[in-house]
Design a protein around this motif. Structure first.
Motif: not given
Length: 488
Positions: A331-347
């Motif tokens: 679902p397109l939610t603000r929480a999902n946008i944040l969780r998904q983007s942080f999965k790339f943190l440090g790449e």
């Protein structure tokens, strides 16, 4: 560097689309070069903010978790676009000025002028080929040999379009070669011939073959490029587009997952699948073995494979139930946008998806692809795609107007500057923060009043307002577009 001359370019709209697709790379390279060589002299001051031990201003360790930003987001679990609205935006991405090319709309018969024009356009890379991987000078003879492998003289007057699916994560190239060429020793993160990536199951129109028969010249939804012949399975248009149109059985929601290892079917064993890749469900009965293993503890999915003769076939594979996937788009939610983007943190930053990673526009597009939205493959097109809502900025917009717009920006909005795109993740004390895949953070050190350069070269969390795009211009003043992706 000399270039081949090609006859009769394609129609203007196609030319404009490809020109725009290449322009972003020029701007991105300029951005990186300016960051690498910024003149660290005093400039007009942004906010005087303390610098953390990591070398990033106005930053604390707790900002490196999505929960920090989710707690600050308004209605973080509210659905911003429903399934129908997401589907409508996907369609608009393939419409004129949407940023992606509708391969089904290409003619079934291709002309020599059309294909030659595509080949010439694919060669336009902004990164000068000066040295090779060993640091040796690139000679004119080397470049001529690469161009000769394009075999443009062998393009027939007319030819039938052929169709295929990519069978693995594979690089797109400006010329048919694996050679790695660079502009200089200190710019090895930017490779001259790298033109993007195809993920497993992406469609292509096959237009030509290299002289050495090892490369196919293809049109992709991103534009024209060369791809290794062994990474494409050729089939009928119906087989290719029917597969693409299937409902997803599993969508990859992790930064990258792999199919289950299987010696019985090596072509689908430990296959790399990036965020947002959607695979149809394989028609397997509950508990029925797949490639030597039971399917009861895994998800059976269907993948394209390449037969020995190069033809398209399909093979079942397994994804572990513990892998980071979902039964459909998130679902397109603000929480999902944040969780998904942080999965790339440090790449690590990966120009054109090098290093098994992604660049700034790859980050934003894959985050949204996991929620069903398709973004153009580069920052410039993301900033003006007709599929998205955006506010454009020109020299007539004052600094104060720009700052006000950013302070009102929402989670998931994209900030586009020439050659770069950043994603808004929230605000602290009214100041906007972003997640971005970027080489450097350049800002004015409040202690010395001089510009300071911190090398990041990875997916990072930073404040936005203090950062400079070069040694004189703040990001906020370089901003050309604020993209409201989540608005209908």
């Amino acid at each position: 560097m000399s270039r081949l001359t090609f006859p009769a370019p394609p129609p203007p709209r196609a030319t404009a689309r490809r020109t725009a697709a290449r322009t972003w790379r020029t701007r991105a390279l300029l951005l990186a070069v300016m960051g690498a060589s910024a003149n660290l002299t005093a400039c007009a001051a942004p906010s005087a903010l303390a610098v953390s031990p990591s070398g990033v201003p106005a930053f604390s360790e707790d900002m490196l978790t999505p929960e920090f930003w989710i707690r600050r987001a308004p209605s973080p679990d509210a659905v911003l676009l429903d399934a129908d609205q997401v589907a409508a935006k996907r369609m608009r991405a393939f419409a004129p000025e949407g940023g992606l090319l509708d391969l089904k709309a290409l003619p079934a018969t291709l002309t020599r002028a059309q294909v030659a024009g595509w080949v010439g356009d694919a060669q336009r890379t902004p990164i000068q080929a000066v040295i090779d991987e060993q640091g040796r000078p690139v000679t004119a003879a080397m470049l001529d040999e690469l161009r000769q492998n394009t075999a443009t003289g062998q393009i027939p007057e007319t030819s039938a379009a052929r169709y295929g699916l990519s069978v693995r994560r594979t690089h797109l190239r400006s010329l048919p070669s694996d050679l790695r060429l660079f502009a200089s020793e200190d710019l090895r993160d930017y490779e001259s011939l790298q033109a993007g990536v195809l993920f497993p199951g992406e469609p292509v129109v096959i237009a030509h073959t290299s002289a050495d028969q090892q490369w196919l010249f293809v049109q992709t939804t991103q534009g024209p490029a060369w791809v290794k012949r062994g990474d494409i399975a050729e089939g009928t248009a119906d087989a290719v587009f029917s597969y693409v149109a299937k409902e997803p059985g599993r969508v990859v929601t992790g930064d990258q997952v792999r199919t289950v290892f299987t010696p019985e079917a090596p072509e689908v064993s430990e296959l790399e699948l990036d965020m947002g890749v959607a695979l149809p469900r394989a028609d397997v009965a509950p508990g029925e073995p797949v490639n030597g293993a039971s399917s009861y503890a895994s998800w059976p999915v269907l993948l394209p494979v390449r037969a020995q003769d190069g033809s398209l076939a399909f093979q079942s594979a397994l994804l572990r139930r513990t892998a980071d996937t979902a039964p459909g788009h998130l679902p397109l939610t603000r929480a999902n946008i944040l969780r998904q983007s942080f999965k790339f943190l440090g790449e690590r930053y990966g120009w054109g998806h090098q290093f098994n990673a992604r660049d700034c526009s790859g980050l934003t597009s894959e985050v949204y692809r996991s929620m069903g939205l398709l973004l153009a493959p580069n920052s410039g097109l993301q900033g003006r795609s007709a599929a998205l809502n955006h506010r454009l900025f020109t020299a007539r917009d004052s600094h104060a107007e720009r700052v006000r717009a950013l302070r009102q920006a929402e989670v998931g909005d994209l900030v586009v500057v020439p050659g770069h795109v950043l994603m808004i993740i929230g605000h602290v004390d009214g100041e906007p923060y972003v997640i971005q895949d970027v080489p450097f953070a350049v800002f004015k050190d409040p202690a010395t009043r001089q510009l300071r350069k911190t090398k990041l070269n990875q997916v990072s969390v930073t404040p936005l307002l203090p950062l400079y795009a070069d040694d004189t211009t703040l990001y906020v003043d370089a901003m050309t577009s604020l993209v409201h992706v989540t608005r209908p």
